[in-house]
Design an enzyme around this catalytic site. Structure first.
Site, mmCIF file in Angstrom:
data_model
loop_
_atom_site.group_PDB
_atom_site.id
_atom_site.type_symbol
_atom_site.label_atom_id
_atom_site.label_comp_id
_atom_site.label_asym_id
_atom_site.label_seq_id
_atom_site.Cartn_x
_atom_site.Cartn_y
_atom_site.Cartn_z
ATOM 1 N N LYS A 94 24.048 25.120 47.726
ATOM 2 C CA LYS A 94 23.263 25.331 48.593
ATOM 3 C C LYS A 94 23.247 26.679 49.273
ATOM 4 C CE LYS A 94 24.498 20.401 50.510
ATOM 5 N NZ LYS A 94 25.064 19.754 51.645
ATOM 6 N N TYR B 293 15.786 14.940 51.965
ATOM 7 C CA TYR B 293 16.753 14.256 52.817
ATOM 8 C C TYR B 293 16.349 13.284 53.335
ATOM 9 C CZ TYR B 293 20.594 17.271 51.449
ATOM 10 O OH TYR B 293 21.516 18.005 50.735
ATOM 11 N N ASN C 173 27.908 23.025 53.365
ATOM 12 C CA ASN C 173 29.011 22.573 52.709
ATOM 13 C C ASN C 173 29.018 22.732 51.173
ATOM 14 O OD1 ASN C 173 27.086 20.755 52.306
ATOM 15 N ND2 ASN C 173 28.658 18.845 52.680
ATOM 16 N N HIS D 1 25.779 19.810 46.986
ATOM 17 C CA HIS D 1 25.398 18.429 47.167
ATOM 18 C C HIS D 1 25.960 17.582 45.968
ATOM 19 C CE1 HIS D 1 22.995 15.022 47.852
ATOM 20 N NE2 HIS D 1 22.458 15.006 46.643
ATOM 21 N N GLU E 219 16.850 11.795 42.884
ATOM 22 C CA GLU E 219 17.124 13.454 43.176
ATOM 23 C C GLU E 219 16.948 14.427 41.905
ATOM 24 O OE1 GLU E 219 20.370 12.017 46.495
ATOM 25 O OE2 GLU E 219 20.958 13.361 44.735
HETATM 26 P P1 CMP Z 1 25.195 16.171 51.354
HETATM 27 O O1 CMP Z 1 26.079 15.503 50.673
HETATM 28 O O2 CMP Z 1 24.021 17.084 50.642
HETATM 29 O O3 CMP Z 1 24.174 14.948 52.077
HETATM 30 C C1 CMP Z 1 23.708 15.053 53.365
HETATM 31 C C2 CMP Z 1 24.140 16.099 54.151
HETATM 32 O O4 CMP Z 1 23.973 16.192 55.800
HETATM 33 C C3 CMP Z 1 25.597 16.439 53.867
HETATM 34 O O5 CMP Z 1 26.044 16.867 52.607
HETATM 35 C C4 CMP Z 1 25.792 17.677 55.055
HETATM 36 O O6 CMP Z 1 25.643 18.737 54.537
HETATM 37 C C5 CMP Z 1 24.897 16.941 56.156
HETATM 38 N N1 CMP Z 1 25.749 16.558 57.145
HETATM 39 C C6 CMP Z 1 26.092 15.090 57.172
HETATM 40 N N2 CMP Z 1 26.759 15.049 58.491
HETATM 41 C C7 CMP Z 1 26.568 16.155 59.201
HETATM 42 C C8 CMP Z 1 26.665 16.343 60.586
HETATM 43 N N3 CMP Z 1 27.387 15.556 61.379
HETATM 44 N N4 CMP Z 1 26.234 17.443 60.733
HETATM 45 C C9 CMP Z 1 25.457 18.486 60.204
HETATM 46 N N5 CMP Z 1 25.393 18.133 58.921
HETATM 47 C C10 CMP Z 1 25.709 17.103 58.311
#
Ligand code: CMP
Length: 138
Positions: A10, A50, A113, A116, A127
């Site tokens: 990311k 998403y 984070n 993904h 995806e």
């Molecule tokens: P990812 O695994 O890419 O899939 C969905 C994404 O939404 C997740 O990682 C996080 O980066 C994001 N996400 C999930 N929960 C939250 C949250 N409470 N606040 C902000 N981003 C979130």
């Protein structure tokens, strides 16, 4: 059980210079790269990727973040790929991620984070197909 999963490194991780270290950890864990591209998503493309989260309160933040800079998208192969990759990256919230996982090592917050990973074999195909044509994978 499929042997392929899909990942994105990311914008937080690419901008901090973690791309090489994350790829190194992925490859050392036994995953083979079957397709890869360095790409910057538009807001519309990030929203489509998403789409399943469109009703969530964090959707706008997620789209802004995922379109804020380049990502690395890749299809990875390994036996039990989806589950093993989710073990390798750790919990969605890095505060809960196990020691040594990619999110523990490189992620800052639940929103930013670092990586993904697909959550099912079905989504891994959807995806991967979002990013790669047949010509771009092997
Ligand atoms: P990812 O695994 O890419 O899939 C969905 C994404 O939404 C997740 O990682 C996080 O980066 C994001 N996400 C999930 N929960 C939250 C949250 N409470 N606040 C902000 N981003 C979130």
């Amino acid at each position: 059980m499929s042997n392929r999963t899909f990942t994105m490194i990311k914008p937080d991780a690419t901008s901090k210079g973690y791309t090489g270290a994350i790829l190194d950890q992925i490859i050392k864990a036994g995953f083979t790269v079957k397709a890869m591209k360095w790409i910057k998503l538009s807001e519309e493309q990030a929203g489509l990727f998403y789409d399943i989260h469109r009703a969530r309160p964090f959707f706008g933040e997620l789209v802004d973040f995922m379109s804020s800079g380049p990502i690395v998208a890749a299809i990875l192969e390994k036996e039990n790929a989806v589950a093993d990759f989710r073990d390798l990256i750790g919990a969605t919230n890095p505060a809960n991620a196990a020691e040594g996982t990619i999110r523990k090592n490189f992620a800052a917050s639940i929103g930013e984070n670092a990586v993904h990973g697909s959550d099912s074999d079905e989504n891994a195909i959807i995806e991967g197909d979002f990013f790669f044509s047949k010509l771009e994978r092997f």
